[in-house]
Design a protein around this motif. Structure first.
Motif, PDB file in Angstrom:
ATOM      1  N   GLY A   1       0.789  -1.228   0.000  1.00 58.59           N
ATOM      2  CA  GLY A   1       0.000   0.000   0.000  1.00 58.59           C
ATOM      3  C   GLY A   1       0.817   1.271   0.000  1.00 58.59           C
ATOM      4  N   SER A   2       2.133   1.150   0.191  1.00 57.24           N
ATOM      5  CA  SER A   2       2.970   2.355   0.172  1.00 57.24           C
ATOM      6  C   SER A   2       3.164   2.810  -1.274  1.00 57.24           C
ATOM      7  CB  SER A   2       4.314   2.094   0.849  1.00 57.24           C
ATOM      8  OG  SER A   2       5.064   1.134   0.133  1.00 57.24           O
ATOM      9  N   ILE A   3       3.439   4.084  -1.427  1.00 61.35           N
ATOM     10  CA  ILE A   3       3.571   4.677  -2.754  1.00 61.35           C
ATOM     11  C   ILE A   3       5.046   4.894  -3.050  1.00 61.35           C
ATOM     12  CG2 ILE A   3       2.968   6.669  -4.184  1.00 61.35           C
ATOM     13  CD1 ILE A   3       0.433   6.898  -2.350  1.00 61.35           C
ATOM     14  N   GLY A   4       5.498   4.317  -4.152  1.00 63.46           N
ATOM     15  CA  GLY A   4       6.903   4.420  -4.536  1.00 63.46           C
ATOM     16  C   GLY A   4       7.216   5.644  -5.365  1.00 63.46           C
ATOM     17  N   PHE A   5       6.274   6.023  -6.223  1.00 63.25           N
ATOM     18  CA  PHE A   5       6.477   7.198  -7.066  1.00 63.25           C
ATOM     19  C   PHE A   5       5.136   7.736  -7.529  1.00 63.25           C
ATOM     20  CE2 PHE A   5       7.127   3.339  -9.581  1.00 63.25           C
ATOM     21  CZ  PHE A   5       6.174   3.471 -10.579  1.00 63.25           C
ATOM     22  N   VAL A   6       5.141   9.008  -7.873  1.00 57.24           N
ATOM     23  CA  VAL A   6       3.969   9.681  -8.421  1.00 57.24           C
ATOM     24  C   VAL A   6       4.425  10.462  -9.645  1.00 57.24           C
ATOM     25  CG1 VAL A   6       2.777   9.840  -6.194  1.00 57.24           C
ATOM     26  CG2 VAL A   6       4.231  11.727  -6.948  1.00 57.24           C
ATOM     27  N   GLY A   7       3.471  10.830 -10.477  1.00 51.63           N
ATOM     28  CA  GLY A   7       3.844  11.592 -11.657  1.00 51.63           C
ATOM     29  C   GLY A   7       2.681  12.365 -12.226  1.00 51.63           C
ATOM     30  N   ARG A   8       3.004  13.211 -13.177  1.00 49.37           N
ATOM     31  CA  ARG A   8       2.000  14.001 -13.866  1.00 49.37           C
ATOM     32  C   ARG A   8       2.523  14.311 -15.259  1.00 49.37           C
ATOM     33  NH1 ARG A   8       4.041  18.153 -15.471  1.00 49.37           N
ATOM     34  NH2 ARG A   8       2.135  19.002 -16.319  1.00 49.37           N
ATOM     35  N   GLY A   9       1.594  14.567 -16.152  1.00 51.75           N
ATOM     36  CA  GLY A   9       1.986  14.933 -17.499  1.00 51.75           C
ATOM     37  C   GLY A   9       0.791  15.474 -18.251  1.00 51.75           C
TER      38      GLY A   9
END
Length: 154
Positions: free
Chosen positions: A115-123
């Motif tokens: 459930g942990s978040i390793g990475f996020v992004g946007r574009g």
């Protein structure tokens, strides 16, 4: 957890995702220390974005020979929050965060099995005219599909 500048309320933002694509980190996607190579999330973003757009019927329309428009990626960003390792199972979430006249801001989240978040992004993606190469406005139906994640009846 580090905060990405484009996320105001991280918990609320995380809860808004519905669509995801499962991926398994392959050995070839890691560096000599066993960490996910920093270029790989962009490949995951592409794969999940394409599947998301297929799920709402956009890719099927754009790939038809008679289609007058195509999508292009205008920019893409990734923020790393935790290390990801070989053989981990991830869910790559994707959603349209906002929709403009001919563009849409797409957000991504790479979540681990715990459930942990390793990475996020946007574009940003832009729908352009095949003929002119300039932005081509979304229809109201397209805008609604992007925001509501509903499928086009094709």
């Amino acid at each position: 957890m580090a905060k990405a500048a484009y996320i105001n309320d991280f918990h609320k933002w995380e809860q808004e995702f519905e669509f995801y694509l499962p991926v398994k980190v392959r050995f070839s996607e890691t560096d000599m220390f066993g960490n996910l190579n920093n270029t790989v999330p962009f490949i995951y973003f592409e794969e999940s974005r394409v599947e998301f757009l297929k799920s709402i019927g956009f890719m099927q329309s754009w790939t038809r020979p008679e289609s007058k428009t195509i999508p292009v990626v205008a920019d893409l960003q990734c923020d790393f929050l935790k290390q990801i390792y070989f053989d981990e199972q991830l869910k790559i979430y994707v959603k349209a965060e906002s929709v403009g006249i001919s563009s849409a801001y797409i957000h991504y989240m790479g979540k681990r099995e715990d459930g942990s978040i390793g990475f996020v992004g946007r574009g940003a993606i832009v729908q352009i005219s095949k003929k002119t190469g300039k932005g081509f406005p979304w229809t109201e139906q397209q805008k609604n599909l992007l925001i509501n994640n509903e499928k086009i009846g094709i």
